[in-house]
Design an enzyme around this catalytic site. Structure first.
Site, short mmCIF file in Angstrom:
data_model
loop_
_atom_site.label_atom_id
_atom_site.label_comp_id
_atom_site.label_asym_id
_atom_site.label_seq_id
_atom_site.Cartn_x
_atom_site.Cartn_y
_atom_site.Cartn_z
N TYR A 1 27.14 -29.00 -27.16
CA TYR A 1 26.50 -28.80 -28.46
C TYR A 1 26.40 -30.07 -29.30
CZ TYR A 1 26.21 -23.74 -27.99
OH TYR A 1 25.87 -22.48 -27.59
N LYS B 1 34.87 -24.60 -15.62
CA LYS B 1 34.11 -24.73 -14.36
C LYS B 1 34.57 -26.03 -13.70
CE LYS B 1 31.01 -23.36 -11.44
NZ LYS B 1 31.16 -22.15 -10.61
N ASP C 1 32.32 -18.22 -13.86
CA ASP C 1 31.49 -17.24 -13.15
C ASP C 1 32.29 -15.99 -12.82
OD1 ASP C 1 32.94 -18.88 -11.43
OD2 ASP C 1 31.33 -19.13 -9.95
N ASP D 1 29.95 -19.15 -25.97
CA ASP D 1 28.73 -18.55 -26.51
C ASP D 1 28.25 -17.43 -25.58
OD1 ASP D 1 26.32 -18.27 -28.04
OD2 ASP D 1 25.29 -19.39 -26.46
N ASP E 1 28.41 -12.86 -25.87
CA ASP E 1 27.31 -11.88 -25.85
C ASP E 1 27.67 -10.74 -24.89
OD1 ASP E 1 25.76 -13.37 -27.68
OD2 ASP E 1 23.90 -12.95 -26.60
C1 IPM Z 1 25.85 -18.29 -31.67
C2 IPM Z 1 24.44 -18.74 -31.45
C3 IPM Z 1 24.28 -20.25 -31.65
C4 IPM Z 1 25.18 -20.93 -30.65
C5 IPM Z 1 22.82 -20.76 -31.51
C6 IPM Z 1 21.93 -20.14 -32.57
C7 IPM Z 1 22.72 -22.24 -31.58
O1 IPM Z 1 23.98 -18.33 -30.21
O2 IPM Z 1 26.42 -18.55 -32.74
O3 IPM Z 1 26.40 -17.61 -30.80
O4 IPM Z 1 24.81 -21.12 -29.48
O5 IPM Z 1 26.30 -21.27 -31.02
MN MN Z 2 25.31 -16.96 -29.20
#
Ligand code: IPM
Ligand code: MN
Ligand code: NAD
Length: 347
Positions: free
Chosen positions: A134, A185, A218, A242, A246
């Site tokens: 990042y 990884k 993975d 990140d 999700d």
């Molecule tokens: C998160 C988002 C951000 C990230 C994006 C919008 C850059 O996906 O906060 O999870 O990857 O950190």
């Molecule tokens: Mn995210």
């Protein structure tokens, strides 16, 4: 506006951000003791003025007790410049190195995994939040030609890796948790991730009562679906954190449920739902406000107001159990009514 107590910068942002943050703000007003200051930084603001974050913007943010942010991302800004300055910029400039993402299922009914329930989905992810891929180090050589070379470096420093791993163990220790899992990884990324291996081994030796394990990222993705109950604390780098959070959102019933904090202990920290601006849902009164509301609760908890945070969490749980929720998690309510269903249950 309103109330005295802690001073909160509120950045509603783009897409569904303003809709879910409006509900979180109403909850804060009912709980009381929060003075909200709204900042207009967003794609709208950028398109209208050319400004992502104003000069002195990070200092302004530092002058608040905490920051509550919705989401940033808009098709009118394809390179995501404003989000880089406002969201990632704040993480970097305020050195918010802990991205705290709890993954807790509130109702068995919301679990996407067959035969699993609340006992199986209850862990926290600590995502390193100030380095990794990042940092934006790199560049493109001969862009837009067939000779193009694109380089995006991943930065892993001893300081950065050490402090997030240390934080994960300290959190486990403080909360009576017995398992910390580090994921990297290092089989493919021999340079960058060797440092994760080395630091994890050495820090874990200081916590003999905690079971320290390692899985490659993975395999972690697979285990999170197959048997998430084995995890209590997961620590990983910025990009992997990140992605797996999700998955964590899905395990909680959907991305709209997931909350997070970007924290530097003792300093101004920033709280936000895990989800993004979800452009297809924007303006339709369908976005789930729970991730934003639980992020506000995390904010109050971090500010030392544990009772208020617990009151909000209990109200969210009660609304979820009553099914008074948005459609993404099986209800029929719009965003504002779902927020109201939580507000009415605040005790
Ligand atoms: C998160 C988002 C951000 C990230 C994006 C919008 C850059 O996906 O906060 O999870 O990857 O950190
Ligand atoms: Mn995210
Ligand atoms: P997203 O999280 O915005 O949405 C993905 C899908 O998840 C949505 O289409 C929807 O089905 C569901 N969803 C997300 N939030 C929901 C909610 N509150 N209620 C109900 N359903 C919800 O991810 P994306 O589509 O990949 O990204 C859209 C934009 O948001 C992009 O510009 C991206 O960069 C940005 N983004 C910003 C942040 C942030 O500001 N923290 C986080 C992630 C993505």
């Amino acid at each position: 506006m309103v109330d005295g107590g802690v001073r909160i910068a509120v950045i509603p942002g783009d897409g569904i951000g303003p809709e879910v943050i409006a509900e979180a703000a109403k909850i804060l007003d009912v709980v009381g003791g929060c003075e909200r200051h709204h900042l207009p930084w967003s794609a709208d603001h950028y398109v209208a003025t050319g400004e992502t974050i104003p000069a002195g913007g990070y200092d302004l943010l530092r002058s608040f007790d905490a920051i509550l942010i919705g989401a940033l991302g808009d098709p009118r800004v394809p390179d995501n410049r404003h989000a880089r300055d406002i969201l990632l910029g704040t993480r970097f400039e305020l050195d918010l190195y802990v991205n705290y993402r709890p993954v807790r299922l509130l109702s068995d009914r919301l679990c996407p995994l067959k035969g699993r329930g609340r006992a199986d989905v209850n862990f926290v992810v600590f995502r390193e939040n100030t380095e990794g891929v990042y940092v934006g180090v790199g560049g493109r050589f001969k862009p837009d030609t067939e000779d193009e070379v694109a380089i995006q470096e991943e930065v892993n420093t001893y300081k950065g890796v050490h402090r997030i791993i240390r934080y994960a163990f300290e959190f486990a220790h403080a909360h009576g948790l017995r398992r910390v899992c580090m994921s990297d990884k290092s089989n493919a990324m021999q340079q960058g991730h060797a440092i994760w291996q080395r630091v994890f081994k050495s820090v874990s030796r200081e916590y003999p009562d905690i079971d320290a394990s390692h899985v490659y990222i993975d395999a972690l993705a697979m285990f999170l679906v197959q048997n998430p109950g084995q995890f209590q604390v997961i620590v990983t780098n910025n990009l992997f954190g990140d992605i797996i959070t999700d998955i964590g959102g899905a395990l909680q019933g959907g991305l709209g449920m997931a909350a997070s904090g970007n924290i530097h202990p003792g300093r101004t920290s920033m709280f936000e739902p895990v989800h993004g601006s979800a452009p297809p849902l924007a303006g339709k009164n369908v976005a789930n406000p729970i991730g934003a509301i639980l992020s506000a609760a995390l904010m109050l908890e971090t500010l030392g107001r544990r009772d208020d945070a617990a009151r909000i969490e209990a109200a969210v749980e009660a609304a979820v159990h009553a099914g008074e929720v948005t459609r993404d998690i099986g209800g029929t309510l719009g965003t504002a009514d779902a927020g109201d269903a939580i507000r009415r249950r605040l005790r």
